[in-house]
Scaffold this motif. Structure first.
Motif, PDB file in Angstrom:
ATOM      1  N   ASP A 160       0.827  -1.086   0.082  1.00 23.57           N
ATOM      2  CA  ASP A 160      -0.052   0.021  -0.022  1.00 23.57           C
ATOM      3  C   ASP A 160       0.730   1.227   0.105  1.00 23.57           C
ATOM      4  OD1 ASP A 160      -2.916  -0.421  -0.064  1.00 23.57           O
ATOM      5  OD2 ASP A 160      -2.617  -1.674   1.808  1.00 23.57           O
ATOM      6  N   TRP A 167       3.864   1.445  -1.529  1.00 26.91           N
ATOM      7  CA  TRP A 167       4.413   1.685  -2.677  1.00 26.91           C
ATOM      8  C   TRP A 167       3.467   2.214  -3.609  1.00 26.91           C
ATOM      9  CZ3 TRP A 167       6.821  -3.977  -2.232  1.00 26.91           C
ATOM     10  CH2 TRP A 167       8.373  -3.666  -1.284  1.00 26.91           C
ATOM     11  N   SER A 168       2.179   2.007  -3.659  1.00 25.70           N
ATOM     12  CA  SER A 168       1.041   2.048  -4.612  1.00 25.70           C
ATOM     13  C   SER A 168       0.485   3.392  -3.966  1.00 25.70           C
ATOM     14  CB  SER A 168      -0.037   1.191  -4.651  1.00 25.70           C
ATOM     15  OG  SER A 168       0.636  -0.071  -4.504  1.00 25.70           O
ATOM     16  N   LYS A 169       0.763   4.120  -3.014  1.00 22.98           N
ATOM     17  CA  LYS A 169       0.184   5.158  -2.484  1.00 22.98           C
ATOM     18  C   LYS A 169      -1.163   5.068  -2.095  1.00 22.98           C
ATOM     19  CE  LYS A 169       3.570   8.116  -4.408  1.00 22.98           C
ATOM     20  NZ  LYS A 169       4.335   8.654  -3.157  1.00 22.98           N
ATOM     21  N   SER A 170      -1.719   3.742  -1.485  1.00 26.21           N
ATOM     22  CA  SER A 170      -3.115   3.399  -1.433  1.00 26.21           C
ATOM     23  C   SER A 170      -3.401   3.207   0.046  1.00 26.21           C
ATOM     24  CB  SER A 170      -3.526   2.449  -2.335  1.00 26.21           C
ATOM     25  OG  SER A 170      -2.777   1.313  -1.966  1.00 26.21           O
ATOM     26  N   LYS A 217      -4.425   4.861   2.548  1.00 26.08           N
ATOM     27  CA  LYS A 217      -5.398   5.723   3.448  1.00 26.08           C
ATOM     28  C   LYS A 217      -6.846   4.653   3.189  1.00 26.08           C
ATOM     29  CE  LYS A 217      -7.094   8.595  -0.115  1.00 26.08           C
ATOM     30  NZ  LYS A 217      -7.314   9.990  -0.348  1.00 26.08           N
ATOM     31  N   HIS A 218      -7.040   3.783   2.134  1.00 28.12           N
ATOM     32  CA  HIS A 218      -8.128   3.130   2.022  1.00 28.12           C
ATOM     33  C   HIS A 218      -8.323   2.165   3.020  1.00 28.12           C
ATOM     34  CE1 HIS A 218      -8.971   5.238  -1.838  1.00 28.12           C
ATOM     35  NE2 HIS A 218      -7.803   4.736  -2.060  1.00 28.12           N
ATOM     36  N   GLN A 219      -7.214   1.522   3.344  1.00 28.38           N
ATOM     37  CA  GLN A 219      -7.050   0.455   4.244  1.00 28.38           C
ATOM     38  C   GLN A 219      -7.374   0.816   5.861  1.00 28.38           C
ATOM     39  OE1 GLN A 219      -3.755  -2.147   3.439  1.00 28.38           O
ATOM     40  NE2 GLN A 219      -3.535  -2.423   5.653  1.00 28.38           N
ATOM     41  N   PHE A 220      -6.926   2.163   6.191  1.00 33.07           N
ATOM     42  CA  PHE A 220      -7.184   2.593   7.426  1.00 33.07           C
ATOM     43  C   PHE A 220      -8.456   3.322   7.754  1.00 33.07           C
ATOM     44  CE2 PHE A 220      -2.498   1.770   7.419  1.00 33.07           C
ATOM     45  CZ  PHE A 220      -2.296   1.052   8.450  1.00 33.07           C
ATOM     46  N   GLY A 225      -0.881  13.539   9.948  1.00 37.73           N
ATOM     47  CA  GLY A 225      -1.394  13.642   8.460  1.00 37.73           C
ATOM     48  C   GLY A 225      -0.413  12.845   7.665  1.00 37.73           C
ATOM     49  N   LEU A 227      -0.568   9.715   7.045  1.00 39.96           N
ATOM     50  CA  LEU A 227      -1.312   8.804   6.581  1.00 39.96           C
ATOM     51  C   LEU A 227      -1.790   9.363   4.992  1.00 39.96           C
ATOM     52  CD1 LEU A 227      -2.059   5.833   7.359  1.00 39.96           C
ATOM     53  CD2 LEU A 227      -4.367   6.986   8.227  1.00 39.96           C
ATOM     54  N   LEU A 228      -2.054  10.744   5.079  1.00 34.87           N
ATOM     55  CA  LEU A 228      -2.575  11.258   3.881  1.00 34.87           C
ATOM     56  C   LEU A 228      -1.541  11.480   2.649  1.00 34.87           C
ATOM     57  CD1 LEU A 228      -4.912  13.957   5.433  1.00 34.87           C
ATOM     58  CD2 LEU A 228      -5.536  11.738   4.815  1.00 34.87           C
ATOM     59  N   SER A 248      -0.694   8.747   0.582  1.00 37.88           N
ATOM     60  CA  SER A 248      -1.690   8.322  -0.093  1.00 37.88           C
ATOM     61  C   SER A 248      -2.018   9.395  -1.431  1.00 37.88           C
ATOM     62  CB  SER A 248      -3.152   8.430   0.559  1.00 37.88           C
ATOM     63  OG  SER A 248      -2.967   7.494   1.933  1.00 37.88           O
ATOM     64  N   GLU A 249      -0.794  10.073  -1.648  1.00 37.42           N
ATOM     65  CA  GLU A 249      -1.231  11.001  -2.760  1.00 37.42           C
ATOM     66  C   GLU A 249       0.098  11.346  -3.747  1.00 37.42           C
ATOM     67  OE1 GLU A 249      -0.715  15.077  -0.448  1.00 37.42           O
ATOM     68  OE2 GLU A 249      -2.529  14.268  -0.685  1.00 37.42           O
TER      69      GLU A 249
END
Ligand SMILES: Nc1ncnc2c1ncn2[C@@H]1O[C@H](COP(=O)(O)OP(=O)(O)O)[C@@H](O)[C@H]1O
Ligand SMILES: [Mg+2]
Lengths: 264, 311
Positions: free
Chosen positions: A83, A85-88, A90-93, A257, A259-260, A263-264
């Motif tokens: 997650d 690596w893919s910058k994803s 936040k969806h998980q949390f 922040g 976590l954000l 994710s971007e």
């Protein structure tokens, strides 16, 4: 609590690791190449040094513990690394999941991979060096493997905590922590030859005891009174601490922040 | 019944060690969103939209203030709200090598779905997002529009009561974003979902939202329905006219004309809606015997709105 939902959450992480493994070329290296190279080069070294069967057993047990811990630990770390690596992340949390789901799901896949690596290495060392891993008996072998897998879970959770805290800058820890294990747990030498101050450190690692207990079946007198028990109690304590560390890391990320940012 | 209630919310980001930078992303925001509403948060880049949404979605912890989401305190009872809300953003990412059904199934499982209900949900969402032909395409090979549709589909895996959409049409072609807006409207109509969306397109907020809050530098200086806001701020579309004779002050008295000024031989009329008023104005000018040499219509952009708001 609906147990099928709980199992489904765990399965989600397990399934994802399996899917990812199937699409990763390096998977073959992790699972086949490095473990084979490891066990063959150590085995050949024992030949060159003309070591007796006990010494050969000592080194091969160490090598196989190291490979098994490494491959299983990677799977646990992947639960967060993929997650990041893919910058994803936040969806998980954002979802109602706990660390237990993430850890258990990925650990199960890690165990499967660890067992595969172990079987491969055991087969190779029997074929090439006549070393019989099953000589110690099934219960001893099971305890040894469980000990290795618990260490993997602990290391994996700690790596995840570092990655959550520091992002990809910490991803190197997924490959580096195993070296710590190599130095302190007596992979290639008995911890008794370490200088006393370092030996104290070695006695803090559960894997030290697990290795000690297993080697007792190959003619090496145990250096500790109750190695298996000590190993498992220590593992339980560290598991609790590692889980706590990851939980704190996630809370910290929710505050800063990060976590954000991841994710971007 | 309120879906979201926020009182005096603030959040400051700290970054770097030396020098240590403080960013006051939110400074005392208060708002209340009724259930079933589509609410818009409109503001320029860096205004604090994502920060506010993230706090409401439990992804970010506030520094001060009270935030209640679906009747629960968002800090102390985060676990209780997570299963009932969801979020999608225009710049969402998913694991690159996974395919749309795998991504949807992964998140659906995290929300507790399993078995036949899980399979049905994944199929439904693939159909809704028109992703069925792309079942086998890895995420990183999808087009921007498909990625965004997948993000929206993912945010529906748990049939959320409350949905946060962070710039859902960011970077989309006009026709694709139009379809996206239609889908957002349908969500509220068909499922009664409460939706809070952010955007920096004024038109989008106007088309979709029951109520709009302007956010700027972490504060909400104005809110209300689109019409009320325009009236309050006195800003609308600008119709610039070159007339012969050059000036005609009685234009200001026409319905829908908010303001009329004359400069450099040009009349500038601010109207509530150019689409509606331009034909009326041209007809009226014709009746008055005024010759129209040139017409130029321009819709105010957000900067102008904020310049107005800052006054
Ligand atoms: N994780 C973060 N760390 C530090 N600063 C941040 C972080 N997220 C946002 N900011 C800062 O906070 C302000 C508000 O950002 P944001 O809420 O993302 O604005 P918007 O979504 O309206 O464009 C910006 O100045 C941004 O640079
Ligand atoms: Mg934003």
């Amino acid at each position: 609590m609906n147990w099928r939902s709980e199992a489904g959450r765990i399965y989600a992480f397990a399934n994802r690791n399996v899917l990812m493994a199937g699409r990763n070329v390096f998977f073959v290296f992790e699972l086949v190449f490095w473990p084979s190279v490891g066990v063959l080069s150590i085995g050949l070294m024992t030949r060159f040094l003309a070591l007796d069967p006990e010494m050969t057993a000592f080194l091969l047990v160490g090598t196989m513990a190291l490979s098994t811990v490494q491959v299983c630990q990677l799977d646990v770390s992947y639960a967060v690394l993929f997650d990041v690596w893919s910058k994803s992340v936040k969806h998980q949390f954002l979802a109602p999941v706990g660390i237990r789901h993430l850890a258990l799901g990925s650990w199960l896949v890690g165990i499967a991979r660890g067992l595969t690596v172990f079987a491969l290495q055991a087969g190779l060392s029997r074929w090439a060096f006549g070393f019989d891993f099953f000589h110690a008996g099934a219960p001893a072998l099971a305890a040894f493997l469980l000990g290795c897998f618990l260490t993997s879970l602990i290391v994996g959770l700690l790596v995840s905590a570092l990655v959550v805290l520091f992002g990809t800058r910490a991803e190197v820890s997924a490959w580096a922590t195993v070296n710590l294990v190599m130095v302190f747990c007596g992979i290639y030498y008995p911890v008794s030859i370490l200088p006393p101050s370092v030996a104290v450190l070695a006695s803090l690692f559960p894997l030290t005891y697990v290795l000690d207990a297993f080697r007792a079946h190959f003619g090496f007198a145990s250096a500790f009174p109750h190695p298996l028990l000590t190993g498992f109690v220590l593992s339980a304590v560290y598991l609790g601490l590692a889980r706590w560390a990851l939980a704190r890391a996630v809370i910290r990320c929710r505050r800063t922040g990060a976590l954000l940012k991841m994710s971007e | 019944m309120l879906a979201v209630e926020v009182r005096d919310l603030s959040k400051t980001f700290r970054s770097g060690w030396f020098p240590r930078r403080l960013t006051r992303a939110l400074r005392g925001v208060s708002l209340a969103i009724p259930r079933g509403a589509i609410w818009g948060l409109l503001g320029p880049n860096g205004a604090g939209k994502t920060t506010l949404l993230s706090i409401l979605a439990t992804l970010l912890l506030p520094d001060a203030g009270r935030v209640t989401v679906l009747g629960h305190d968002v800090v102390r009872e985060a676990g209780a709200v997570r299963s009932r809300l969801n979020m999608a953003s225009g710049n969402s990412n998913f694991i690159w090598s996974l395919r749309p059904p795998e991504i949807l199934a992964f998140y659906a499982r995290l929300y507790g779905l399993y078995g036949r209900a899980l399979a049905r949900k994944v199929d439904d969402l693939l159909a809704l997002a028109e992703l069925e032909p792309h079942r086998k395409v890895p995420y990183h090979e999808l087009s921007t529009g498909l990625k965004q549709r997948l993000a929206l589909a993912k945010s529906l895996v748990n049939d959320p009561e409350l949905l946060f959409l962070d710039e859902p049409t960011l970077g989309l072609d006009p026709d694709v974003s139009m379809r996206m807006r239609a889908q957002i409207k349908a969500l509220r109509e068909e499922r009664g979902t409460t939706i809070l969306l952010t955007t920096h397109y004024m038109r989008e907020a106007e088309e979709l939202c029951d109520e709009i809050a302007f956010i700027k530098s972490g504060q909400i200086p104005a809110r209300g329905t689109a019409d009320a806001l325009k009236r309050q701020i006195g800003i609308g579309d600008v119709i610039a006219l070159r007339l012969d004779p050059p000036s005609c002050n009685r234009l200001a008295d026409l319905p829908g004309v908010l303001e009329c000024t004359s400069q450099d031989g040009r009349m500038e009329c601010i109207v509530d809606s150019a689409d509606k008023r331009l034909p009326e104005i041209l007809r009226w000018l014709h009746e008055q015997g005024v010759v129209v040499r040139d017409v130029d219509v321009h819709e105010p952009d957000l900067e102008e709105v904020f310049v107005e708001l800052a006054k």
